[in-house]
Design a protein around this motif. Structure first.
Motif, PDB file in Angstrom:
ATOM      1  N   ARG A  13       3.605   0.809  -2.423  1.00 23.50           N
ATOM      2  CA  ARG A  13       2.617   0.283  -3.378  1.00 23.50           C
ATOM      3  C   ARG A  13       1.205   0.607  -2.915  1.00 23.50           C
ATOM      4  O   ARG A  13       0.335   0.955  -3.721  1.00 23.50           O
ATOM      5  CB  ARG A  13       2.813  -1.219  -3.546  1.00 23.50           C
ATOM      6  N   VAL A  14       0.974   0.516  -1.621  1.00 22.66           N
ATOM      7  CA  VAL A  14      -0.341   0.861  -1.068  1.00 22.66           C
ATOM      8  C   VAL A  14      -0.621   2.345  -1.276  1.00 22.66           C
ATOM      9  O   VAL A  14      -1.696   2.730  -1.759  1.00 22.66           O
ATOM     10  CB  VAL A  14      -0.412   0.507   0.428  1.00 22.66           C
ATOM     11  N   CYS A  17      -1.854   3.657  -4.627  1.00 17.81           N
ATOM     12  CA  CYS A  17      -3.230   3.383  -5.072  1.00 17.81           C
ATOM     13  C   CYS A  17      -4.114   4.625  -5.028  1.00 17.81           C
ATOM     14  O   CYS A  17      -5.213   4.623  -5.599  1.00 17.81           O
ATOM     15  CB  CYS A  17      -3.856   2.295  -4.202  1.00 17.81           C
ATOM     16  N   THR A  19      -5.218   8.306  -5.999  1.00 14.65           N
ATOM     17  CA  THR A  19      -5.060   9.198  -7.131  1.00 14.65           C
ATOM     18  C   THR A  19      -6.025  10.372  -7.020  1.00 14.65           C
ATOM     19  O   THR A  19      -6.910  10.384  -6.156  1.00 14.65           O
ATOM     20  CB  THR A  19      -5.344   8.461  -8.457  1.00 14.65           C
ATOM     21  N   VAL A  25     -10.071   4.810  -1.220  1.00 15.44           N
ATOM     22  CA  VAL A  25     -10.233   3.470  -1.779  1.00 15.44           C
ATOM     23  C   VAL A  25     -10.415   2.460  -0.649  1.00 15.44           C
ATOM     24  O   VAL A  25     -10.054   2.708   0.502  1.00 15.44           O
ATOM     25  CB  VAL A  25      -9.018   3.063  -2.644  1.00 15.44           C
ATOM     26  N   GLU A  29      -9.907  -2.968  -2.914  1.00 17.15           N
ATOM     27  CA  GLU A  29      -9.370  -2.324  -4.120  1.00 17.15           C
ATOM     28  C   GLU A  29      -7.855  -2.231  -4.046  1.00 17.15           C
ATOM     29  O   GLU A  29      -7.157  -2.417  -5.059  1.00 17.15           O
ATOM     30  CB  GLU A  29      -9.997  -0.938  -4.284  1.00 17.15           C
ATOM     31  N   ILE A  30      -7.317  -1.952  -2.867  1.00 19.59           N
ATOM     32  CA  ILE A  30      -5.868  -1.874  -2.706  1.00 19.59           C
ATOM     33  C   ILE A  30      -5.240  -3.240  -2.941  1.00 19.59           C
ATOM     34  O   ILE A  30      -4.211  -3.362  -3.619  1.00 19.59           O
ATOM     35  CB  ILE A  30      -5.519  -1.336  -1.304  1.00 19.59           C
ATOM     36  N   ARG A  33      -5.212  -3.945  -6.690  1.00 21.32           N
ATOM     37  CA  ARG A  33      -4.295  -3.117  -7.485  1.00 21.32           C
ATOM     38  C   ARG A  33      -2.829  -3.417  -7.179  1.00 21.32           C
ATOM     39  O   ARG A  33      -1.975  -3.242  -8.057  1.00 21.32           O
ATOM     40  CB  ARG A  33      -4.595  -1.642  -7.232  1.00 21.32           C
ATOM     41  N   THR A  34      -2.535  -3.808  -5.953  1.00 25.41           N
ATOM     42  CA  THR A  34      -1.146  -4.076  -5.593  1.00 25.41           C
ATOM     43  C   THR A  34      -0.753  -5.526  -5.794  1.00 25.41           C
ATOM     44  O   THR A  34       0.434  -5.840  -5.897  1.00 25.41           O
ATOM     45  CB  THR A  34      -0.894  -3.708  -4.120  1.00 25.41           C
TER      46      THR A  34
END
Length: 253
Positions: A13-14, A17, A19, A25, A29-30, A33-34
């Protein structure tokens, strides 16, 4: 064992993040988002950095690490396919002076599939494109994507067409029946084309590579400016490159 599996899932999942638009990032932010707790994110980041899978970047950010890149280069898409294809891509570039793309079909299901770009040769005179190695683009709006679609059977395509086709430009083909007819023509002549369907002013000509055991479906193609798009000259060169690449890949077994 269950805890190890959970840790791996959280680590993925990390990594998910990162892209093309945001290759670096922050920890905050991680976490956002996770949905993982900040303490868990910081612990995972420390471990991933320690193993070289991530690296610290300016501005208290993180980026993909050299070890992860090194491991990726061990994939058959790099070691076997791209390394073998480079000579054929180089010849195609020398003959045309245009962008040469190598892509594979990638996705867990037909509904999730894209064209994954694994090779690219370009030059100063080549028209700018959106593609990059490791990048993804839609199957229905790219030359290599349509070439890959032309290799799929009716059952696979039936599932693929359950997802609406997104329009990238005014010229993108989004009607499944129109695209089916284009794929039938591509199968008949051995190559696919797009005309300003991904980027205005660009035309692509691409051919599928015959199946190779141990590798996903492959396509090789050119992207040229509309004014230089001589299909009658370019198509035979692309088709021959696909045949030559297939012969070399089969000879490796």
């Amino acid at each position: 064992m269950a805890d190890d599996a959970g840790m791996l899932a959280r680590a993925m999942r990390v990594l998910g993040c990162f892209t093309e638009d945001e290759p670096a990032v922050t920890a905050a932010e991680i976490a956002e988002r996770t949905g993982l707790p900040s303490s868990t994110v910081h612990r995972l980041l420390a471990q991933l950095v320690g193993h070289g899978l991530l690296a610290r970047a300016p501005g208290h950010r993180y980026a993909i690490g050299s070890r992860l890149w090194e491991l990726g280069e061990l994939s058959p898409l790099s070691l076997r396919l791209r390394e073998t294809a480079l000579v054929h891509m180089g010849r195609l570039y020398e003959a045309t002076g245009e962008n040469v793309h190598l892509a594979v079909l990638d996705g867990a299901t037909p509904e999730e599939s894209d064209a994954l770009f694994v090779g690219r040769v370009t030059g100063a005179a080549s028209i700018p494109t959106l593609s990059r190695m490791g990048g993804r683009q839609p199957l229905h709006t790219t030359g290599v994507g349509k070439a890959l679609l032309s290799t799929r059977d009716a059952a696979w395509l039936e599932r693929y067409f359950t997802v609406p086709l997104e329009r990238e430009t005014l010229h993108s083909v989004t009607d499944p029946e129109v695209l089916r007819a284009e794929l039938a023509r591509a199968r008949a002549r051995g190559y696919a084309t797009t005309r300003e369907e991904m980027t205005l002013g660009n035309v692509s000509v691409a051919a599928p590579v015959a199946p190779v055991q141990g590798l996903p479906p492959i396509a090789i193609g050119l992207v040229v400016h509309l004014e230089r798009a001589d299909e009658r000259r370019l198509a035979p060169l692309v088709v021959q490159a696909a045949r030559d690449l297939h012969a070399d890949l089969r000879a490796q077994r």
